[in-house]
Write a protein that holds these residues in place. Sequence first.
Motif, PDB file in Angstrom:
ATOM      1  N   ASP A  23       2.072   3.730   5.139  1.00  0.00           N
ATOM      2  CA  ASP A  23       2.943   4.106   4.032  1.00  0.00           C
ATOM      3  C   ASP A  23       2.836   3.133   2.863  1.00  0.00           C
ATOM      4  O   ASP A  23       3.337   3.409   1.783  1.00  0.00           O
ATOM      5  N   TYR A  24       2.196   1.991   3.068  1.00  0.00           N
ATOM      6  CA  TYR A  24       2.084   1.004   2.003  1.00  0.00           C
ATOM      7  C   TYR A  24       0.987   1.422   1.028  1.00  0.00           C
ATOM      8  O   TYR A  24      -0.094   1.826   1.418  1.00  0.00           O
ATOM      9  N   LYS A  25       1.279   1.318  -0.261  1.00  0.00           N
ATOM     10  CA  LYS A  25       0.309   1.652  -1.296  1.00  0.00           C
ATOM     11  C   LYS A  25       0.273   0.520  -2.317  1.00  0.00           C
ATOM     12  O   LYS A  25       1.312   0.003  -2.712  1.00  0.00           O
ATOM     13  N   ASP A  26      -0.907   0.158  -2.760  1.00  0.00           N
ATOM     14  CA  ASP A  26      -1.108  -0.809  -3.838  1.00  0.00           C
ATOM     15  C   ASP A  26      -0.262  -2.068  -3.644  1.00  0.00           C
ATOM     16  O   ASP A  26       0.512  -2.465  -4.516  1.00  0.00           O
ATOM     17  N   THR A  27      -0.385  -2.672  -2.476  1.00  0.00           N
ATOM     18  CA  THR A  27       0.388  -3.882  -2.185  1.00  0.00           C
ATOM     19  C   THR A  27      -0.418  -4.778  -1.246  1.00  0.00           C
ATOM     20  O   THR A  27      -1.292  -4.307  -0.522  1.00  0.00           O
ATOM     21  N   SER A  28      -0.132  -6.042  -1.256  1.00  0.00           N
ATOM     22  CA  SER A  28      -0.779  -6.985  -0.345  1.00  0.00           C
ATOM     23  C   SER A  28      -0.026  -6.987   0.978  1.00  0.00           C
ATOM     24  O   SER A  28       1.204  -6.909   0.997  1.00  0.00           O
ATOM     25  N   VAL A  29      -0.747  -7.067   2.058  1.00  0.00           N
ATOM     26  CA  VAL A  29      -0.132  -7.085   3.384  1.00  0.00           C
ATOM     27  C   VAL A  29      -0.809  -8.146   4.244  1.00  0.00           C
ATOM     28  O   VAL A  29      -1.929  -8.568   3.969  1.00  0.00           O
ATOM     29  N   GLU A  30      -0.127  -8.550   5.281  1.00  0.00           N
ATOM     30  CA  GLU A  30      -0.706  -9.432   6.282  1.00  0.00           C
ATOM     31  C   GLU A  30      -0.978  -8.590   7.520  1.00  0.00           C
ATOM     32  O   GLU A  30      -0.116  -7.829   7.959  1.00  0.00           O
ATOM     33  N   VAL A  31      -2.174  -8.701   8.062  1.00  0.00           N
ATOM     34  CA  VAL A  31      -2.575  -7.895   9.210  1.00  0.00           C
ATOM     35  C   VAL A  31      -2.903  -8.834  10.368  1.00  0.00           C
ATOM     36  O   VAL A  31      -3.633  -9.804  10.200  1.00  0.00           O
ATOM     37  N   VAL A  32      -2.351  -8.536  11.528  1.00  0.00           N
ATOM     38  CA  VAL A  32      -2.642  -9.301  12.737  1.00  0.00           C
ATOM     39  C   VAL A  32      -3.398  -8.384  13.688  1.00  0.00           C
ATOM     40  O   VAL A  32      -2.940  -7.282  13.983  1.00  0.00           O
ATOM     41  N   VAL A  33      -4.555  -8.832  14.138  1.00  0.00           N
ATOM     42  CA  VAL A  33      -5.374  -8.017  15.037  1.00  0.00           C
ATOM     43  C   VAL A  33      -5.523  -8.756  16.362  1.00  0.00           C
ATOM     44  O   VAL A  33      -5.896  -9.921  16.391  1.00  0.00           O
ATOM     45  N   VAL A  34      -5.203  -8.048  17.441  1.00  0.00           N
ATOM     46  CA  VAL A  34      -5.411  -8.589  18.776  1.00  0.00           C
ATOM     47  C   VAL A  34      -6.504  -7.741  19.426  1.00  0.00           C
ATOM     48  O   VAL A  34      -6.364  -6.527  19.544  1.00  0.00           O
TER      49      VAL A  34
END
Length: 96
Positions: A23-34
Amino acid sequence: METKKLRSHIGTDGILHIQTPTDYKDTSVEVVVVVQPLDKTDLAPCDDTILQYNAWGKPTTKKSIQEAIAKMQQLRREVALDKTSIREMLEEGRRF
């Protein structure tokens, strides 16, 4: 914050490709991958774990698919022409 669980496959090149709608658009996000390897017994996918998304990025469910089919059938009833109307249109078209 959203948490999503998905299954993917790392190819022979060692690169993991992840595509998931959000749902996030045109924004910075932090992603954690396991990354956790699966046992061979876990490789058979069950229907619960495979999420599919519609054109708007929303998860499809049995209920949403049935609702979409019902809407299409309703639309078909509303806009469908009967055979008599089609014959009349063909005859009128031949007059010109």
